[in-house]
Structure formats: C-alpha cells, structure tokens
Scaffold this motif. Sequence first.
Motif, short mmCIF file in Angstrom:
data_model
loop_
_atom_site.label_atom_id
_atom_site.label_comp_id
_atom_site.label_asym_id
_atom_site.label_seq_id
_atom_site.Cartn_x
_atom_site.Cartn_y
_atom_site.Cartn_z
N ARG A 170 14.82 -25.19 50.02
CA ARG A 170 14.97 -25.30 48.56
C ARG A 170 13.86 -26.14 47.94
O ARG A 170 13.55 -25.97 46.75
N ARG A 171 13.24 -27.02 48.72
CA ARG A 171 12.23 -27.92 48.16
C ARG A 171 10.82 -27.36 48.26
O ARG A 171 9.87 -27.98 47.80
N ILE A 180 11.16 -38.17 45.02
CA ILE A 180 10.05 -38.45 45.93
C ILE A 180 10.52 -38.13 47.34
O ILE A 180 11.55 -38.64 47.79
N ARG A 181 9.79 -37.30 48.02
CA ARG A 181 10.18 -36.93 49.39
C ARG A 181 9.92 -38.10 50.34
O ARG A 181 9.05 -38.93 50.09
N ASP A 219 13.58 -36.36 54.21
CA ASP A 219 13.07 -34.98 54.25
C ASP A 219 12.45 -34.68 55.61
O ASP A 219 12.47 -33.53 56.06
N TYR A 220 11.89 -35.69 56.24
CA TYR A 220 11.28 -35.55 57.56
C TYR A 220 11.69 -36.75 58.40
O TYR A 220 11.86 -37.86 57.87
N THR A 222 3.25 -32.87 54.93
CA THR A 222 3.76 -33.16 53.59
C THR A 222 2.81 -32.76 52.47
O THR A 222 3.11 -32.96 51.30
N VAL A 223 1.65 -32.21 52.81
CA VAL A 223 0.71 -31.77 51.77
C VAL A 223 1.26 -30.53 51.07
O VAL A 223 1.75 -29.61 51.71
N LYS A 224 1.17 -30.52 49.75
CA LYS A 224 1.67 -29.38 48.97
C LYS A 224 0.57 -28.40 48.61
O LYS A 224 0.82 -27.19 48.55
#
Length: 359
Positions: free
Chosen positions: A337-338, A232-233, A263-264, A89-91
């Motif tokens: 898309r995210r 918020i994911r 999302d996960y 989940t790190v961007k």
Amino acid sequence: MIGSGDIFLEGGASVMAGHDFLDAVLLDFTGCDILHYLDRTSAATPENMIYRRGEKLITGDLRRVHNGAFEIPVPRHDLFPHHRYHYPTVKRPPFATVLTDYGCPYHCRFCVMGKIGYKVRPVENVLDELELLAGAGFREIYFNDQTFGALRGRTLSLCTEMQKRRFHFGWQAWSRVDLADEELLGAMKLAGCHSVFFGVESASEKTLDAQKKGYSLNQVRRAFSLCRQMDIRTLATFIIGLPGETEADIRRTIDFAVDLGPDYASFNVLIPRASTEIRKEAQEKGWLESAPVSLDQSGSHPVMGNEHLDAEQVWRLKNEAFRSFYARPAYWMGRLRRINTLYEARCNLSNGIALFRRL
C-alpha cells in the motif's frame, strides 16, 4: 597503496608489518594528512597516519577530536555510475550519498564510530554539495551520518536551508530515538525526509543499559509512533546475541520488532569490530576462537556466541527473526500500500524475491 578502516585502529602498525604491499594507513580521512604524505616536498608531517620511511614504520596517533569541524571539497559525484546503485528505501533514482559529519558522539559498546571522535562539516559546505547535486538532476539523498541530528541547532539550520532552497530531494538518514521529537522530525519532513533509520538493538532495558545505548524502550516506542503520525517510514535494526542475552530474551526482541511495526527491520548477528569494547570482552571470555584480522561486517555468517548461546544458535535465531517479521501477509499488504513509484515497485519485487530465497 593506502589502507583505511577498522582493522588499522587496533594494532595498525602490526597489520602493516605483515602486509608489505601497504605503503601507508590513513587513520582519519577528514584532515590534510594524506596531502602532506603525497606531497614529498611538504614540510608538514602526517599525524594521523602510519607510513613507511625506508625500513621503518612511522606511527601516528589518531586524534579523537570531539565537537570539532572539518571541511571538504565537493566530492566528484560525476565519476560514479549512479544508475547502478540501489538502496531499499529510495523512492526515485538517481540518488547520491552525502556525509555531513564524521564519527559519533555516542559510545555504544559494539560500535567503533564513537571511538574515533566527532566532527561536523559547516552547513554551508554541505549546502554547496547539495546545490551541485540538485543541478545535476539527483532526486534523492542518502545521508550517511552515523547520527543525523546529534547537534540539534546545526541540523535544524540545515533542514531550514534545504526547505528554503527548494531542492525537492527525497531523503533518508540514520538517527536516534532519543533525538526524534516533534521539532526535529517536523523539520526533517519539511526538508524532504521520507525515511529514518533507528538502532533499536534489543527489547531488554538491561541489555540497552549494558551496551551504553542511552535510551529506553519507551523512547523507542515514542519515536516510531511519531514517525507514523508524520508519515515518515522507519527502519529498525536489531542485534541478535548480545552479551547476557538468552534465547528467551531474543524471542522477546523478535516479538517487540513485530509489535513496533517498522516499515523495514534488519536483524544482525553481533560482529566484534576492531577497537570496540565488545571485541575485547569476546576475546577475554573466549567467545572468539581467535582474533581474526579479517571480519565480514555484513554478518553473512555466524562469528561468535555469548555466555548462553553458541554461534550456530545465534544464527538460527537471527533467521527465525527474519521469518517472524517478514513472512506475514499483513506486513506485505501494508508494504504494498505504501508503494507510490514504479521504481519502488521494481525494488520491492527484487528485494522480496531475494528475501524469500534466503528464508
């Protein structure tokens, strides 16, 4: 050689007696016991340790402190090769792991964290660490608390200070659905939070009650809905094969995971961790052939079943859950898309390849 971890919470002296390379066991790393142990001139006696004194084992006792406090020096983040660490989940790298509390104030039957007490670091102590990380160029934080937001006032103060100091971190944390309301999620979002992880575990209210989760499915739905509204994911974790659950119950959980739309999703087999109520129940009911000292807590192989399913059936249903959730074109279109950074794109490609090889 000093040991720490689950296996020492249940018969730690016996483990030490069978492994003479161990000099000591540390039962609580937040105190000063290890300093007293290492300083042979210290008059203080380590209390939360098991250690050798000649041929004898001196056994301490884990003090289960609730709503206490502890303070640690700022960890030496500079000693670690952060470019080699990854998290789904790190961007934006680099990221650092930060702990703001110890233990958990909740008492889920399958988890050991509620057995060790609960203490928190002062907000200023946490901010000192975040200041260092901001100055060192870190761009993301993974808060490794068991339940971020358990003490609401303290958490709101931390989020407010993070926003005031303009750290500009993106970050993620574990929390609970019954804590996640507009106030808490809003403060977290303003402070930089982009992902929250929740333990959902099952689609059965009966199972949630039996495992002492303390929340309802309506609270689960509301928390995930609020996170979507605030962009918020989310990550939802589920446990396949909890006591009392049949194959039909597990299939309802799989359907619930798809309908919930995180999302996960993480589907896990039940691991009978040391010092938990689940482990005791599994031993009493014969679900475990033995009581192994060594356990693979990543759940990479089946360990036990329950009164309705054997270990291989549980494993098959876990793999079915992964396929049902992830092998959907609509899911992957939404996931793509995210993505908004090149780092995310690379991570998603790597994770996707690994997942499909596994499935």
